[in-house]
Structure formats: structure tokens, C-alpha cells
Design a protein around this motif. Structure first.
Motif, PDB file in Angstrom:
ATOM      1  N   SER A  30       3.252  -2.094 -16.094  1.00 57.52           N
ATOM      2  CA  SER A  30       4.378  -1.133 -15.476  1.00 57.52           C
ATOM      3  C   SER A  30       3.562   0.564 -15.012  1.00 57.52           C
ATOM      4  O   SER A  30       3.926   0.355 -13.668  1.00 57.52           O
ATOM      5  CB  SER A  30       5.791  -1.685 -15.725  1.00 57.52           C
ATOM      6  N   TYR A  31       4.012   0.504 -16.111  1.00 60.64           N
ATOM      7  CA  TYR A  31       3.604   2.237 -16.237  1.00 60.64           C
ATOM      8  C   TYR A  31       1.957   2.650 -15.781  1.00 60.64           C
ATOM      9  O   TYR A  31       1.843   3.147 -15.320  1.00 60.64           O
ATOM     10  CB  TYR A  31       3.740   3.167 -17.100  1.00 60.64           C
ATOM     11  N   GLY A  32       0.945   1.858 -16.674  1.00 61.04           N
ATOM     12  CA  GLY A  32      -0.239   2.425 -16.326  1.00 61.04           C
ATOM     13  C   GLY A  32      -0.444   1.619 -15.385  1.00 61.04           C
ATOM     14  O   GLY A  32      -1.567   2.621 -14.359  1.00 61.04           O
ATOM     15  N   ALA A  33      -0.769   0.726 -14.538  1.00 61.49           N
ATOM     16  CA  ALA A  33      -1.483   0.152 -13.955  1.00 61.49           C
ATOM     17  C   ALA A  33      -0.692   0.354 -12.126  1.00 61.49           C
ATOM     18  O   ALA A  33      -1.081   0.777 -11.370  1.00 61.49           O
ATOM     19  CB  ALA A  33      -1.426  -1.221 -13.452  1.00 61.49           C
ATOM     20  N   GLY A  34       1.145   0.696 -12.527  1.00 66.52           N
ATOM     21  CA  GLY A  34       1.895   1.017 -11.447  1.00 66.52           C
ATOM     22  C   GLY A  34       1.264   2.993 -11.196  1.00 66.52           C
ATOM     23  O   GLY A  34       1.278   3.495  -9.640  1.00 66.52           O
ATOM     24  N   ILE A  35       1.275   3.634 -12.465  1.00 66.20           N
ATOM     25  CA  ILE A  35       1.420   5.702 -12.357  1.00 66.20           C
ATOM     26  C   ILE A  35       0.008   5.628 -12.578  1.00 66.20           C
ATOM     27  O   ILE A  35      -1.051   6.126 -11.664  1.00 66.20           O
ATOM     28  CB  ILE A  35       2.750   5.927 -13.358  1.00 66.20           C
ATOM     29  N   LEU A  36      -0.403   5.289 -13.993  1.00 64.60           N
ATOM     30  CA  LEU A  36      -1.915   5.722 -14.454  1.00 64.60           C
ATOM     31  C   LEU A  36      -2.772   5.365 -13.721  1.00 64.60           C
ATOM     32  O   LEU A  36      -3.875   6.373 -13.427  1.00 64.60           O
ATOM     33  CB  LEU A  36      -1.772   6.488 -15.642  1.00 64.60           C
ATOM     34  N   PHE A  37      -3.604   3.824 -13.316  1.00 66.96           N
ATOM     35  CA  PHE A  37      -4.050   3.359 -13.213  1.00 66.96           C
ATOM     36  C   PHE A  37      -4.278   3.627 -11.972  1.00 66.96           C
ATOM     37  O   PHE A  37      -5.417   2.745 -11.050  1.00 66.96           O
ATOM     38  CB  PHE A  37      -4.468   2.727 -14.163  1.00 66.96           C
ATOM     39  N   ARG A  38      -3.556   4.202 -11.191  1.00 65.85           N
ATOM     40  CA  ARG A  38      -3.448   3.454  -9.355  1.00 65.85           C
ATOM     41  C   ARG A  38      -4.606   3.952  -8.753  1.00 65.85           C
ATOM     42  O   ARG A  38      -4.873   2.955  -7.721  1.00 65.85           O
ATOM     43  CB  ARG A  38      -1.726   4.765  -9.031  1.00 65.85           C
ATOM     44  N   GLN A  39      -4.463   4.978  -8.946  1.00 69.83           N
ATOM     45  CA  GLN A  39      -6.350   5.400  -7.887  1.00 69.83           C
ATOM     46  C   GLN A  39      -6.680   5.349  -8.092  1.00 69.83           C
ATOM     47  O   GLN A  39      -7.665   4.202  -7.271  1.00 69.83           O
ATOM     48  CB  GLN A  39      -6.363   7.314  -7.975  1.00 69.83           C
ATOM     49  N   TRP A  40      -7.371   4.219  -9.172  1.00 71.15           N
ATOM     50  CA  TRP A  40      -8.837   3.417  -9.959  1.00 71.15           C
ATOM     51  C   TRP A  40      -8.633   2.158  -9.020  1.00 71.15           C
ATOM     52  O   TRP A  40      -9.244   1.455  -8.450  1.00 71.15           O
ATOM     53  CB  TRP A  40      -8.536   3.320 -11.097  1.00 71.15           C
ATOM     54  N   LEU A  41      -6.822   1.458  -9.007  1.00 67.51           N
ATOM     55  CA  LEU A  41      -6.855  -0.029  -8.982  1.00 67.51           C
ATOM     56  C   LEU A  41      -6.715   0.436  -7.074  1.00 67.51           C
ATOM     57  O   LEU A  41      -6.655  -1.129  -6.950  1.00 67.51           O
ATOM     58  CB  LEU A  41      -5.295  -0.026  -9.545  1.00 67.51           C
ATOM     59  N   ASP A  42      -6.556   1.185  -6.779  1.00 68.12           N
ATOM     60  CA  ASP A  42      -7.022   1.375  -5.362  1.00 68.12           C
ATOM     61  C   ASP A  42      -7.884   1.109  -4.717  1.00 68.12           C
ATOM     62  O   ASP A  42      -7.811   0.560  -3.471  1.00 68.12           O
ATOM     63  CB  ASP A  42      -5.596   2.905  -4.528  1.00 68.12           C
ATOM     64  N   GLN A  43      -8.762   1.168  -5.264  1.00 67.49           N
ATOM     65  CA  GLN A  43     -10.148   0.680  -4.835  1.00 67.49           C
ATOM     66  C   GLN A  43     -10.140  -0.278  -3.882  1.00 67.49           C
ATOM     67  O   GLN A  43     -11.051  -1.282  -3.709  1.00 67.49           O
ATOM     68  CB  GLN A  43     -11.193   1.180  -5.345  1.00 67.49           C
ATOM     69  N   PHE A  44      -9.422  -1.717  -4.780  1.00 67.82           N
ATOM     70  CA  PHE A  44      -8.785  -2.827  -4.835  1.00 67.82           C
ATOM     71  C   PHE A  44      -8.025  -3.500  -4.089  1.00 67.82           C
ATOM     72  O   PHE A  44      -6.299  -2.595  -4.108  1.00 67.82           O
ATOM     73  CB  PHE A  44      -9.142  -3.853  -6.208  1.00 67.82           C
ATOM     74  N   SER A  45      -7.798  -5.139  -3.400  1.00 68.38           N
ATOM     75  CA  SER A  45      -6.724  -4.626  -2.678  1.00 68.38           C
ATOM     76  C   SER A  45      -6.536  -6.712  -2.764  1.00 68.38           C
ATOM     77  O   SER A  45      -6.926  -7.297  -3.299  1.00 68.38           O
ATOM     78  CB  SER A  45      -7.246  -4.368  -0.757  1.00 68.38           C
ATOM     79  N   LEU A  46      -4.653  -7.251  -2.912  1.00 66.91           N
ATOM     80  CA  LEU A  46      -4.015  -8.239  -3.112  1.00 66.91           C
ATOM     81  C   LEU A  46      -3.706  -7.844  -1.775  1.00 66.91           C
ATOM     82  O   LEU A  46      -2.684  -7.428  -1.463  1.00 66.91           O
ATOM     83  CB  LEU A  46      -3.622  -7.939  -3.928  1.00 66.91           C
ATOM     84  N   GLY A  47      -3.304  -8.896  -1.553  1.00 66.27           N
ATOM     85  CA  GLY A  47      -2.250  -9.457   0.098  1.00 66.27           C
ATOM     86  C   GLY A  47      -2.724  -8.438   1.520  1.00 66.27           C
ATOM     87  O   GLY A  47      -1.739  -7.808   1.599  1.00 66.27           O
ATOM     88  N   GLY A  48      -3.572  -8.102   1.251  1.00 64.73           N
ATOM     89  CA  GLY A  48      -3.782  -7.070   2.149  1.00 64.73           C
ATOM     90  C   GLY A  48      -3.314  -4.991   1.338  1.00 64.73           C
ATOM     91  O   GLY A  48      -2.564  -4.311   2.576  1.00 64.73           O
ATOM     92  N   PHE A  49      -2.520  -5.061   0.743  1.00 64.84           N
ATOM     93  CA  PHE A  49      -1.931  -3.981   0.077  1.00 64.84           C
ATOM     94  C   PHE A  49      -2.659  -3.623  -1.062  1.00 64.84           C
ATOM     95  O   PHE A  49      -3.937  -4.315  -1.952  1.00 64.84           O
ATOM     96  CB  PHE A  49      -0.347  -4.387  -0.602  1.00 64.84           C
ATOM     97  N   LYS A  50      -2.682  -2.053  -1.382  1.00 60.57           N
ATOM     98  CA  LYS A  50      -4.155  -1.875  -2.390  1.00 60.57           C
ATOM     99  C   LYS A  50      -3.161  -1.941  -3.527  1.00 60.57           C
ATOM    100  O   LYS A  50      -1.743  -2.834  -3.889  1.00 60.57           O
ATOM    101  CB  LYS A  50      -3.393   0.076  -2.436  1.00 60.57           C
ATOM    102  N   LEU A  51      -4.201  -2.577  -4.786  1.00 60.76           N
ATOM    103  CA  LEU A  51      -3.590  -3.558  -6.160  1.00 60.76           C
ATOM    104  C   LEU A  51      -2.781  -2.198  -6.578  1.00 60.76           C
ATOM    105  O   LEU A  51      -2.018  -2.955  -7.415  1.00 60.76           O
ATOM    106  CB  LEU A  51      -4.853  -3.692  -7.046  1.00 60.76           C
ATOM    107  N   GLY A  52      -2.815  -0.616  -6.677  1.00 56.37           N
ATOM    108  CA  GLY A  52      -2.019  -0.456  -7.488  1.00 56.37           C
ATOM    109  C   GLY A  52      -1.072  -0.180  -6.811  1.00 56.37           C
ATOM    110  O   GLY A  52       0.191  -0.255  -7.589  1.00 56.37           O
ATOM    111  N   PHE A  53      -0.653   0.263  -5.749  1.00 57.25           N
ATOM    112  CA  PHE A  53       1.001   0.180  -5.112  1.00 57.25           C
ATOM    113  C   PHE A  53       1.220  -1.024  -4.875  1.00 57.25           C
ATOM    114  O   PHE A  53       2.598  -1.216  -5.614  1.00 57.25           O
ATOM    115  CB  PHE A  53       0.650   0.068  -3.553  1.00 57.25           C
ATOM    116  N   TRP A  54      -0.103  -2.749  -5.200  1.00 54.28           N
ATOM    117  CA  TRP A  54       0.980  -3.948  -5.528  1.00 54.28           C
ATOM    118  C   TRP A  54       2.058  -4.063  -7.154  1.00 54.28           C
ATOM    119  O   TRP A  54       2.573  -4.517  -7.138  1.00 54.28           O
ATOM    120  CB  TRP A  54       0.039  -4.521  -5.438  1.00 54.28           C
TER     121      TRP A  54
END
Length: 94
Positions: A30-54
Motif C-alpha cells: 500500500s505505501y511502498g507500491a502506491g507512494i514510494l515506488f510509484r514513479q518506477w512502477l508507472d513505467q508498466f501498465s495494468l488494464g490501461g492504467f499506470k501500475l503505480g496508480f493502480w
């Protein structure tokens, strides 16, 4: 020390370790993937949304529900291991 007290301490220690691990996983998702690592995860997508946002919007909720099921399964095994499980032959007091 009495054997049943030692068994209770081991059970409680195992229970706290389990809860601590599950809370750590929930925090990281919740905190790590949604906030801390969001920018790195945003390079991937899931269902048309950036992974950090998802993860920030829905992924952490899905992981939380999954952790509830894992907790129930793991707790039943722990109860059985230490002899605290419910006897299915005894009637339940509701």
C-alpha cells in the motif's frame, strides 16, 4: 515452567510473527507500491492504467483481501499445530 504455558508462549510468538509479516507485506504494497515506488512502477501498465496508480487505487485493496484469506488459512494451521483448533465433533455455541 509448565508445558501448557510454554506451548502458549510458542503459539503467541508464532502468531505475532505471522501478523507482523502480513502487516509488513500490506505496508510494502500500500505505501511502498502506491507512494514510494510509484514513479518506477508507472513505467508498466495494468488494464490501461499506470501500475503505480493502480496499486494506489485498487491493488492495495486486492492485496489486503488476499492477506485476509492467507491469515485465515495460516491461522487454522497454527491452531492445529498447537492444539487450539476447534473440534468439529463438538457443537458450536453461538
Amino acid at each position: 515452567m509448565k508445558p501448557h504455558l510454554e506451548k502458549s508462549r510458542k503459539y503467541w510468538r508464532a502468531n505475532l510473527r505471522m501478523v507482523g509479516l502480513l502487516l509488513l507485506i500490506w505496508f510494502l504494497v500500500s505505501y511502498g507500491a502506491g507512494i514510494l515506488f510509484r514513479q518506477w512502477l508507472d513505467q508498466f501498465s495494468l488494464g490501461g492504467f499506470k501500475l503505480g496508480f493502480w496499486f494506489a487505487q485498487q491493488g492495495s485493496i486486492y492485496v489486503f483481501v488476499l492477506l485476509i484469506f492467507i491469515y485465515v488459512f495460516w491461522m487454522n494451521r497454527l491452531d492445529h499445530k498447537y492444539g487450539y483448533d476447534e473440534d468439529p465433533k463438538e457443537p458450536q455455541n453461538l
